[in-house]
Motif scaffolding. Sequence first.
Motif, PDB file in Angstrom:
ATOM      1  N   ALA A  11      55.346 -21.481   7.199  1.00 37.33           N
ATOM      2  CA  ALA A  11      56.556 -21.293   6.949  1.00 37.33           C
ATOM      3  C   ALA A  11      56.894 -21.227   5.541  1.00 37.33           C
ATOM      4  O   ALA A  11      57.208 -20.141   4.665  1.00 37.33           O
ATOM      5  N   GLY A  12      56.192 -22.335   4.468  1.00 36.56           N
ATOM      6  CA  GLY A  12      57.043 -22.817   3.450  1.00 36.56           C
ATOM      7  C   GLY A  12      56.227 -21.807   2.441  1.00 36.56           C
ATOM      8  O   GLY A  12      56.602 -20.906   1.586  1.00 36.56           O
ATOM      9  N   LYS A  13      54.923 -20.910   2.722  1.00 39.51           N
ATOM     10  CA  LYS A  13      54.036 -20.107   2.257  1.00 39.51           C
ATOM     11  C   LYS A  13      54.514 -18.471   2.356  1.00 39.51           C
ATOM     12  O   LYS A  13      54.551 -18.057   1.192  1.00 39.51           O
ATOM     13  N   LEU A  14      55.415 -18.165   3.660  1.00 40.85           N
ATOM     14  CA  LEU A  14      55.748 -17.100   4.352  1.00 40.85           C
ATOM     15  C   LEU A  14      57.253 -17.071   2.970  1.00 40.85           C
ATOM     16  O   LEU A  14      57.637 -16.136   2.916  1.00 40.85           O
ATOM     17  N   GLN A  15      58.248 -17.731   2.857  1.00 41.85           N
ATOM     18  CA  GLN A  15      58.907 -18.398   2.363  1.00 41.85           C
ATOM     19  C   GLN A  15      59.018 -17.717   1.665  1.00 41.85           C
ATOM     20  O   GLN A  15      59.884 -17.015   0.379  1.00 41.85           O
ATOM     21  N   GLU A  16      57.925 -18.785  -0.021  1.00 41.75           N
ATOM     22  CA  GLU A  16      57.921 -18.664  -1.031  1.00 41.75           C
ATOM     23  C   GLU A  16      57.374 -16.987  -1.505  1.00 41.75           C
ATOM     24  O   GLU A  16      57.374 -16.352  -1.934  1.00 41.75           O
ATOM     25  N   ALA A  17      56.164 -16.075  -0.658  1.00 39.33           N
ATOM     26  CA  ALA A  17      55.885 -14.691  -0.688  1.00 39.33           C
ATOM     27  C   ALA A  17      57.155 -13.570  -0.415  1.00 39.33           C
ATOM     28  O   ALA A  17      57.773 -13.001  -0.900  1.00 39.33           O
ATOM     29  N   ALA A  18      57.843 -14.511   0.686  1.00 39.80           N
ATOM     30  CA  ALA A  18      59.253 -13.197   0.523  1.00 39.80           C
ATOM     31  C   ALA A  18      59.554 -13.361  -0.409  1.00 39.80           C
ATOM     32  O   ALA A  18      60.516 -12.048  -0.768  1.00 39.80           O
ATOM     33  N   ARG A  19      60.048 -14.659  -1.501  1.00 36.40           N
ATOM     34  CA  ARG A  19      60.916 -14.826  -2.387  1.00 36.40           C
ATOM     35  C   ARG A  19      60.014 -13.628  -3.680  1.00 36.40           C
ATOM     36  O   ARG A  19      60.376 -13.009  -4.671  1.00 36.40           O
ATOM     37  N   ASN A  42      50.431 -21.164  15.611  1.00 34.66           N
ATOM     38  CA  ASN A  42      51.454 -21.248  17.170  1.00 34.66           C
ATOM     39  C   ASN A  42      51.207 -21.113  18.198  1.00 34.66           C
ATOM     40  O   ASN A  42      51.117 -21.916  19.724  1.00 34.66           O
ATOM     41  N   ASN A  43      49.984 -20.170  18.672  1.00 30.39           N
ATOM     42  CA  ASN A  43      49.121 -19.667  19.467  1.00 30.39           C
ATOM     43  C   ASN A  43      48.022 -21.308  19.633  1.00 30.39           C
ATOM     44  O   ASN A  43      47.828 -21.636  21.240  1.00 30.39           O
ATOM     45  N   GLU A  44      47.062 -21.632  19.148  1.00 36.98           N
ATOM     46  CA  GLU A  44      46.569 -23.039  19.227  1.00 36.98           C
ATOM     47  C   GLU A  44      47.951 -24.470  19.802  1.00 36.98           C
ATOM     48  O   GLU A  44      47.308 -25.307  20.394  1.00 36.98           O
ATOM     49  N   SER A  45      48.622 -24.164  19.067  1.00 31.14           N
ATOM     50  CA  SER A  45      49.700 -25.014  20.419  1.00 31.14           C
ATOM     51  C   SER A  45      49.849 -25.081  21.819  1.00 31.14           C
ATOM     52  O   SER A  45      49.713 -25.829  22.111  1.00 31.14           O
ATOM     53  N   ALA A 101      49.087 -13.169   5.506  1.00 33.67           N
ATOM     54  CA  ALA A 101      48.106 -13.978   5.791  1.00 33.67           C
ATOM     55  C   ALA A 101      48.920 -14.994   6.298  1.00 33.67           C
ATOM     56  O   ALA A 101      48.405 -15.780   7.021  1.00 33.67           O
ATOM     57  N   ALA A 102      49.988 -15.430   5.287  1.00 32.91           N
ATOM     58  CA  ALA A 102      50.704 -16.775   6.055  1.00 32.91           C
ATOM     59  C   ALA A 102      51.364 -16.156   7.714  1.00 32.91           C
ATOM     60  O   ALA A 102      51.014 -17.512   7.923  1.00 32.91           O
ATOM     61  N   LEU A 103      52.237 -14.894   7.677  1.00 29.35           N
ATOM     62  CA  LEU A 103      52.138 -14.418   9.034  1.00 29.35           C
ATOM     63  C   LEU A 103      51.055 -14.967  10.105  1.00 29.35           C
ATOM     64  O   LEU A 103      51.217 -14.870  11.290  1.00 29.35           O
ATOM     65  N   ALA A 104      50.393 -14.153   9.668  1.00 22.72           N
ATOM     66  CA  ALA A 104      48.814 -14.809  10.687  1.00 22.72           C
ATOM     67  C   ALA A 104      48.678 -16.138  11.307  1.00 22.72           C
ATOM     68  O   ALA A 104      48.088 -16.096  12.145  1.00 22.72           O
ATOM     69  N   ASP A 105      48.696 -16.141   9.654  1.00 30.97           N
ATOM     70  CA  ASP A 105      48.714 -18.367   9.722  1.00 30.97           C
ATOM     71  C   ASP A 105      49.318 -18.848  10.901  1.00 30.97           C
ATOM     72  O   ASP A 105      48.951 -20.001  12.306  1.00 30.97           O
ATOM     73  N   ILE A 106      50.709 -18.341  11.111  1.00 29.15           N
ATOM     74  CA  ILE A 106      51.694 -19.455  11.523  1.00 29.15           C
ATOM     75  C   ILE A 106      51.265 -18.484  13.440  1.00 29.15           C
ATOM     76  O   ILE A 106      51.922 -19.403  14.025  1.00 29.15           O
ATOM     77  N   THR A 123      48.409 -32.613  11.657  1.00 31.91           N
ATOM     78  CA  THR A 123      48.964 -31.834  13.124  1.00 31.91           C
ATOM     79  C   THR A 123      49.167 -30.469  12.723  1.00 31.91           C
ATOM     80  O   THR A 123      49.371 -29.348  11.750  1.00 31.91           O
ATOM     81  N   VAL A 124      49.199 -29.339  14.217  1.00 29.40           N
ATOM     82  CA  VAL A 124      49.206 -28.378  14.585  1.00 29.40           C
ATOM     83  C   VAL A 124      50.689 -27.777  13.795  1.00 29.40           C
ATOM     84  O   VAL A 124      50.707 -26.702  12.947  1.00 29.40           O
ATOM     85  N   SER A 125      51.300 -28.490  13.958  1.00 29.12           N
ATOM     86  CA  SER A 125      53.610 -28.654  13.869  1.00 29.12           C
ATOM     87  C   SER A 125      52.891 -28.179  12.288  1.00 29.12           C
ATOM     88  O   SER A 125      53.813 -27.668  11.389  1.00 29.12           O
ATOM     89  N   ARG A 126      52.852 -29.658  11.527  1.00 26.81           N
ATOM     90  CA  ARG A 126      52.093 -29.829   9.853  1.00 26.81           C
ATOM     91  C   ARG A 126      51.802 -28.006   9.466  1.00 26.81           C
ATOM     92  O   ARG A 126      52.553 -28.067   8.406  1.00 26.81           O
TER      93      ARG A 126
END
Length: 79
Positions: free
Chosen positions: A11-19, A55-58, A46-51, A2-5
């Motif tokens: 978002a998990g990738k974004l957090q890992e990249a921030a770390r 979000n646009n798709e949702s 890349a994670a931010l672009a995915d989000i 699903t889009v939310s998944r």
Amino acid sequence: MTVSRHVEEAAGKLQEAARQIALAREGPDTSESQRAWLEGLTAYCAALADIHTYNNESIHEKLHELAGRIGLRKFPSSS
């Protein structure tokens, strides 16, 4: 999936990249730490672009659902 998944995964990738970025910034100023920082920054972007994309798709899915509920079969043109 699903889009939310997809959004949650990104978002998990974004957090890992921030770390990864934070760890690279804590280390000494070497070419290796700069490489790690750049790799983290690239993954973050890349994670931010995915989000953003998911979000646009949702939003698009929700608009179509609302249009279906009111019986709108075709969206009016924007011009």
